[in-house]
Design a protein around this motif. Structure first.
Motif, PDB file in Angstrom:
ATOM      1  N   GLY B 168    -158.321  91.034 -56.222  1.00 42.34           N
ATOM      2  CA  GLY B 168    -160.042  91.195 -56.410  1.00 42.34           C
ATOM      3  C   GLY B 168    -160.774  89.253 -56.421  1.00 42.34           C
ATOM      4  N   GLU B 169    -161.389  89.071 -56.658  1.00 40.75           N
ATOM      5  CA  GLU B 169    -162.157  87.602 -57.675  1.00 40.75           C
ATOM      6  C   GLU B 169    -162.516  87.647 -58.193  1.00 40.75           C
ATOM      7  N   VAL B 170    -162.309  86.486 -59.438  1.00 41.71           N
ATOM      8  CA  VAL B 170    -162.458  86.050 -60.701  1.00 41.71           C
ATOM      9  C   VAL B 170    -163.494  84.722 -60.438  1.00 41.71           C
ATOM     10  N   GLY B 174    -165.582  78.177 -63.139  1.00 45.05           N
ATOM     11  CA  GLY B 174    -166.746  78.012 -62.120  1.00 45.05           C
ATOM     12  C   GLY B 174    -166.563  78.378 -61.298  1.00 45.05           C
ATOM     13  N   THR B 175    -165.975  78.690 -60.153  1.00 44.14           N
ATOM     14  CA  THR B 175    -165.139  78.824 -58.710  1.00 44.14           C
ATOM     15  C   THR B 175    -164.221  80.262 -59.071  1.00 44.14           C
ATOM     16  N   GLU B 176    -164.969  81.434 -57.485  1.00 46.44           N
ATOM     17  CA  GLU B 176    -163.986  82.214 -57.487  1.00 46.44           C
ATOM     18  C   GLU B 176    -162.706  82.415 -56.745  1.00 46.44           C
ATOM     19  N   VAL B 207    -152.046  89.958 -66.019  1.00 46.21           N
ATOM     20  CA  VAL B 207    -153.095  89.007 -65.050  1.00 46.21           C
ATOM     21  C   VAL B 207    -152.116  88.092 -64.578  1.00 46.21           C
ATOM     22  N   SER B 208    -152.750  87.682 -63.044  1.00 44.23           N
ATOM     23  CA  SER B 208    -152.222  86.989 -62.080  1.00 44.23           C
ATOM     24  C   SER B 208    -153.441  85.832 -61.324  1.00 44.23           C
ATOM     25  N   ILE B 209    -154.076  85.032 -61.537  1.00 49.45           N
ATOM     26  CA  ILE B 209    -155.026  84.456 -61.262  1.00 49.45           C
ATOM     27  C   ILE B 209    -154.683  82.863 -60.819  1.00 49.45           C
ATOM     28  N   GLU B 210    -155.392  83.134 -58.946  1.00 48.35           N
ATOM     29  CA  GLU B 210    -154.351  81.918 -58.121  1.00 48.35           C
ATOM     30  C   GLU B 210    -156.006  80.878 -58.337  1.00 48.35           C
TER      31      GLU B 210
END
Lengths: 137, 373
Positions: B168-170, B174-176, B207-210
Motif C-alpha cells: 500500500g502507501e505510507v 510528508g508525502t505518500e 519493510v521496503s518504501i519507495e
C-alpha cells in the motif's frame, strides 16, 4: 378512576419485574448439569458443548422481551448494551455469531422443546412440562 | 494478488446467495462532527466544524457455506475518502477443529488490542482509539491467520498467528510513498477472565518504501562511495518489528485500559517509537465518563550522520531528514459515552495534544453517534 387503574397496573408491573425470576431451560431429555459460569460460557460464544460433550445451541430472547435484560444482568453480569458491544467485536471481526433471537417466552419454549441441543431462558412463571429448568436466577 | 483474493471472496459471497447457504448482513456506522480550537489542527480536523472526517458506514456480508467453511466481506465508506466504498476485510474462514480456526484473505493487521474493531466505535467507550498509539498505518494485510481459542480453568486463552504481506502507501517525509512489507510473521496472545485481560503482540516483516523524495540524496551518497550510509537511511527490505502489550480491567463498573507499543525499523532513518496510553472510566448506568492520557515518544537516529566529517556537504541534509523524526507528544482526553438507544451510543470527547518539541498545543472537541445494525 382510570388514574387509579393506571397506578395499580404500573405498581403491579414494577413489582413483577422486580421479583421476576429467569429460568434457564433445556430439552427434557438433556441430562447436562449447568452452573452460572457454564451458562455464561455458552451464551458468550466461548463454548459450544454441554459438560457431557453434547453440542449446545444457545437461544436468546430479543431485547423487547422482559426476561432478556434480567438474563443479561443477573446471569451474564452485563447490561444489554454491553452485550451488544461485546458481540459487535466478534461479529465484525469474523470471530463469532451471536445466538439466534426469539421474540417471546412462548417462542423460546417451543424452540427448546423441539431441539435436544437447545438452551434458552424464559420468565420462571412461564415454565411448563415441555421444558426442563436447569437453573433459576 | 490482492485483487484476485477479493474477486474470489466476492464471487463466493455472491454465488452463495443463490444457494441454500445462510447469509448474515450486519452493519455499523459512525456520524461524528468535530472542531479544533481557533488556529489548531488535530486528527484531520481544523477550526472549521467538520462532519465528514471521522464519519463512516460499513456493511458486512457473512455467508455460511456449511462444512465448516464461511466467507466474510466488509465494505466500508469513510467520510475522509469522500465515502468511496472499499473492501476493508474479505476472507474465508475454515473451522479446523473446535479450537483451531483459519482465516485467509484480506485481514486486519493485529497490532493493537482494538485493531480488529477500531472502526466499530460502538464496541468501545472512547470517541476514537488513542491516536498516539493507533497511528502506525499498515492496517490491513493479505495473508492467513490461524486462531486458537481454549479455556484454561476459568480463563480464556486466544492465540493468533499471522503470515502475510502488506502492499500500500505510507507517508514518508510528508508525502505518500508506495510501501511493501513482505514476510510478515506475527503472534498475539490474549489471556482473559471475567474482569481482567492481558494481551501481547509481536510482529516482524521486511519493510521496503519507495520514497522518491529521498532518491537524489541516496544516489549522491552512493556516488561518493558512502553506500553504507545510504543503506542506513533507506527502506530496502529492512527488518521492522512491532511489540505491544495491553491490559484491560473491568470490574464493579470501573474500567481501565492501558497499552504500550514499541516500533522500529532497522537500517533506516525511521525513529524508534515508544507510545502508550492509560484510560480510566466509570459506568453509571447508561453513562460512562472517562479520562485518558497518551504519550508518543520517537527517538531519531543521529548516529546515522554523527560519523560523517563535519564539513561533508550532504551532512546538513541528512541531519535534517534524520532529526525530522524526533517527536515527543502528550495528549489528555476527557469524554463521555451515553447509551441512549439499544443499538446506538452518543459520544463526546475533548482532546488536548501537546507537542513538547515545539511547545505547541492543539485541542479538539468532537461528538457523534456510533451504531450497529
Amino acid at each position: 378512576m382510570n388514574w387509579f387503574k393506571v397506578i395499580t397496573l404500573t405498581a403491579a408491573l414494577t413489582a413483577n419485574t422486580a421479583f421476576a425470576e429467569v429460568a434457564v431451560i433445556v430439552h427434557p431429555s438433556n441430562a447436562a448439569t449447568l452452573d452460572q459460569a457454564e451458562i455464561t460460557r455458552l451464551f458468550t460464544g466461548r463454548g459450544a458443548t454441554f459438560n457431557n460433550g453434547n453440542k449446545a445451541t444457545p437461544l436468546n430472547l430479543s431485547e423487547s422481551a422482559a426476561a432478556r435484560a434480567d438474563f443479561d444482568s443477573k446471569v451474564l453480569g452485563k447490561s444489554s448494551s454491553q452485550m451488544k458491544a461485546y458481540w459487535s467485536k466478534l461479529v465484525f471481526t469474523g470471530k463469532g455469531t451471536p445466538p439466534k433471537e426469539l421474540n417471546s417466552d412462548a417462542e423460546m419454549k417451543a424452540a427448546v422443546a423441539a431441539d435436544a441441543n437447545a438452551i434458552g431462558y424464559i420468565d420462571a412463571a412461564a415454565v411448563d412440562a415441555t421444558v426442563k429448568v436447569v437453573a433459576k436466577f | 494478488m490482492k485483487k484476485t483474493w477479493l474477486a474470489a471472496c466476492v464471487a463466493m459471497a455472491c454465488c452463495t446467495t443463490t444457494a441454500t447457504a445462510e447469509v448474515n448482513i450486519n452493519g455499523f456506522a459512525s456520524i461524528k462532527a468535530g472542531k479544533a480550537s481557533s488556529g489548531d489542527t488535530l486528527y484531520g480536523y481544523t477550526d472549521e466544524i467538520d462532519f465528514k472526517n471521522e464519519s463512516l458506514f460499513a456493511l458486512q456480508v457473512q455467508s455460511d457455506l456449511g462444512e465448516k467453511l464461511s466467507v466474510t466481506a466488509q465494505i466500508m465508506a469513510r467520510g475522509r475518502n469522500d465515502f468511496d466504498a472499499e473492501f476493508e476485510w474479505a476472507f474465508l474462514t475454515y473451522q479446523l477443529t473446535d479450537e483451531w480456526r483459519l482465516n485467509a484473505g484480506r485481514l486486519r493487521t493485529p497490532f493493537y488490542k482494538y485493531s480488529d474493531f477500531r472502526d466499530v466505535g460502538y464496541a468501545y467507550d472512547w470517541l476514537r482509539t488513542p491516536q498516539s498509539v493507533y497511528d502506525l498505518g499498515f492496517d490491513t494485510i493479505e495473508g492467513v491467520s490461524l486462531y486458537h481459542s481454549t479455556s484454561l480453568s476459568d480463563m480464556q486463552s486466544n492465540l493468533q498467528l499471522v503470515f502475510g504481506a502488506y502492499d500500500g502507501e505510507v507517508a514518508v517525509v510528508g508525502t505518500e510513498a508506495p510501501a511493501q512489507i513482505n514476510n510478515i510473521v506475527g503472534a498475539t496472545w490474549e489471556l482473559s477472565q471475567d474482569w481482567l485481560s492481558l494481551r501481547m503482540a509481536y510482529l516482524m516483516g521486511d519493510v521496503s518504501i519507495e520514497a522518491s523524495s529521498l532518491n537524489p540524496l541516496l544516489l549522491a551518497l552512493t556516488n561518493v562511495g558512502l553506500r553504507s550510509v545510504a543503506q542506513e537511511i533507506d527502506f530496502n527490505e529492512d527488518e521492522g518489528s512491532f511489540f505491544g502489550v495491553g491490559l484491560n480491567y473491568d470490574r464493579n463498573d470501573w474500567l481501565m485500559v492501558a497499552e504500550y507499543t514499541h516500533v522500529k525499523v532497522e537500517d533506516s532513518f525511521y525513529a524508534n517509537q515508544d507510545s502508550y496510553y492509560l484510560s480510566l472510566g466509570r459506568r453509571f448506568g447508561a453513562f460512562t465518563p472517562y479520562v485518558s492520557y497518551e504519550k508518543d515518544e520517537d527517538d531519531a537516529k543521529p548516529e546515522i550522520y554523527a560519523a560523517l566529517p563535519a564539513n561533508f556537504p550532504l551532512q546538513p541534509t541528512i541531519a535534517t531528514i534524520v532529526n525530522s523524526q524526533w517527536f515527543d507528544n502528550t495528549t489528555w482526553n476527557l469524554g463521555l459515552r451515553y447509551d441512549f438507544h439499544p443499538a446506538a451510543a452518543f459520544k463526546v470527547q475533548f482532546s488536548s495534544a501537546k507537542d513538547k518539541l515545539t511547545d505547541s498545543k492543539d485541542s479538539l472537541m468532537a461528538l457523534g453517534v456510533d451504531l450497529v445494525f
